[in-house]
Design an enzyme around this catalytic site. Structure first.
Site, PDB file in Angstrom:
ATOM      1  N   ASP A  59      46.173 -28.135 -22.840  1.00  0.00           N
ATOM      2  CA  ASP A  59      46.333 -29.098 -21.828  1.00  0.00           C
ATOM      3  C   ASP A  59      46.984 -30.310 -22.056  1.00  0.00           C
ATOM      4  O   ASP A  59      46.163 -31.088 -22.903  1.00  0.00           O
ATOM      5  CB  ASP A  59      45.211 -29.257 -21.090  1.00  0.00           C
ATOM      6  CG  ASP A  59      45.646 -30.206 -19.804  1.00  0.00           C
ATOM      7  OD1 ASP A  59      46.520 -30.794 -19.408  1.00  0.00           O
ATOM      8  OD2 ASP A  59      44.351 -30.462 -19.058  1.00  0.00           O
ATOM      9  N   HIS A  99      43.337 -25.490 -12.974  1.00  0.00           N
ATOM     10  CA  HIS A  99      44.535 -24.972 -13.834  1.00  0.00           C
ATOM     11  C   HIS A  99      44.783 -23.288 -13.839  1.00  0.00           C
ATOM     12  O   HIS A  99      43.747 -22.918 -13.482  1.00  0.00           O
ATOM     13  CB  HIS A  99      44.388 -25.117 -15.380  1.00  0.00           C
ATOM     14  CG  HIS A  99      44.415 -26.918 -15.631  1.00  0.00           C
ATOM     15  ND1 HIS A  99      45.382 -27.521 -16.483  1.00  0.00           N
ATOM     16  CD2 HIS A  99      43.497 -27.656 -15.232  1.00  0.00           C
ATOM     17  CE1 HIS A  99      45.160 -28.723 -16.552  1.00  0.00           C
ATOM     18  NE2 HIS A  99      44.017 -28.814 -15.758  1.00  0.00           N
ATOM     19  N   ASN A 120      48.520 -32.518 -20.682  1.00  0.00           N
ATOM     20  CA  ASN A 120      48.680 -33.418 -19.577  1.00  0.00           C
ATOM     21  C   ASN A 120      49.860 -34.461 -19.358  1.00  0.00           C
ATOM     22  O   ASN A 120      49.816 -35.412 -18.815  1.00  0.00           O
ATOM     23  CB  ASN A 120      47.482 -34.494 -19.802  1.00  0.00           C
ATOM     24  CG  ASN A 120      46.095 -33.926 -19.177  1.00  0.00           C
ATOM     25  OD1 ASN A 120      45.955 -33.776 -18.158  1.00  0.00           O
ATOM     26  ND2 ASN A 120      45.089 -34.177 -19.950  1.00  0.00           N
TER      27      ASN A 120
END
Length: 267
Positions: A148, A246, A150
């Site tokens: 991840d 997710h 981001n």
């Protein structure tokens, strides 16, 4: 070789939502986990080592926060927890397993969405990672960094790109950092090697009806060293069931794990 990356938003929560059955069906070689949100003593034996997998974890010091893990079918030659940066490592954001000349990493980059202070932490980590990521591609190893990040890279990677240009995760400085990684340093966004389509998202806000309307962001990646570009075969975002905010990113490579080292096969 099949590799899955998934931000769990809590491993115990994901387990209650059927993650174990999903892992059993997919039969991946490695599964990289982010945001486990648990200390290892809080995990059941099945969560630590489900089915044919060994589990390795790098927990955050703060309970119920961050944390990364990797499930693997074969004992690594080496496991690296953290980068030797006390502030970063205290949040449990880097876990690396090595097999011969291949390294697989589970990375959880900080989010800056909660406050300006955390955005500055994110920028600082990005700045510190830049020379490291450059050095990694010069060391002769092959790399798969799962995680991840981001950050959504291009307009096609986020549904409402016009309205998010001043928001963490789609700031010009963040997107420019990914430009640097891909265009200058040479890292490869493995997903985009085989899928150039829009509306390919891996995260949806819990607000409104983001999931139902597919108002998402593609912020979960598998970044590979240039030598692995031609090994990328398939990419799939699993949306048939939900374990987290997710979705699992599932990728297959024309690769196999290097043969075990002599120490691995000795009695």
């Amino acid at each position: 070789m099949k590799i899955i990356t998934l931000n769990l938003n809590g491993i115990r929560s994901a387990w209650r939502k059927g993650l174990a059955d999903f892992l059993d069906r997919e039969q991946a070689d490695l599964i990289c986990l982010q945001e486990t949100k648990a200390q290892r003593p809080q995990l059941t034996a099945e969560m630590v080592a489900p089915g044919p997998y060994q589990g390795f974890f790098h927990d955050a010091l703060k309970p119920g926060y961050s944390g990364v893990g990797i499930y693997t079918r074969r004992t690594p030659d080496r496991v690296v927890e953290g980068l030797g940066w006390p502030d970063f490592d205290a949040e449990g954001r880097w876990l690396q397993v090595d097999y011969g000349r291949l390294s697989v990493v589970s990375l959880y980059l900080p989010s800056g969405s909660s406050s300006e202070a955390r955005q500055q932490v994110k920028f600082d980590v990005m700045a510190r990672l830049t020379p490291l990521l450059r050095q990694m591609l010069a060391d002769g190893r092959e790399w798969v960094i799962c995680g991840d990040i981001n950050i959504a890279h291009h307009n096609i990677d986020i549904k409402n790109w016009r309205g998010n240009q001043k928001n963490s995760g789609f700031l010009p400085e963040e997107r420019a950092w990914l430009d640097l990684l891909f265009d200058d340093i040479g890292w490869v966004d493995a997903f985009r090697v085989v899928n150039q389509e829009p509306d390919q998202y891996t995260w949806w806000s819990n607000r409104g009806q983001a999931w139902a309307k597919n108002v998402g962001w593609r912020i979960d990646y598998q970044l590979v060293s240039p030598g692995l570009r031609d090994a990328v075969r398939t990419a799939r975002i699993h949306k048939d069931e939900r374990f987290s905010d997710h979705a699992p990113l599932i990728m297959e490579y024309d690769l196999s794990l290097p043969a075990p080292t002599p120490d691995e096969t000795s009695d």
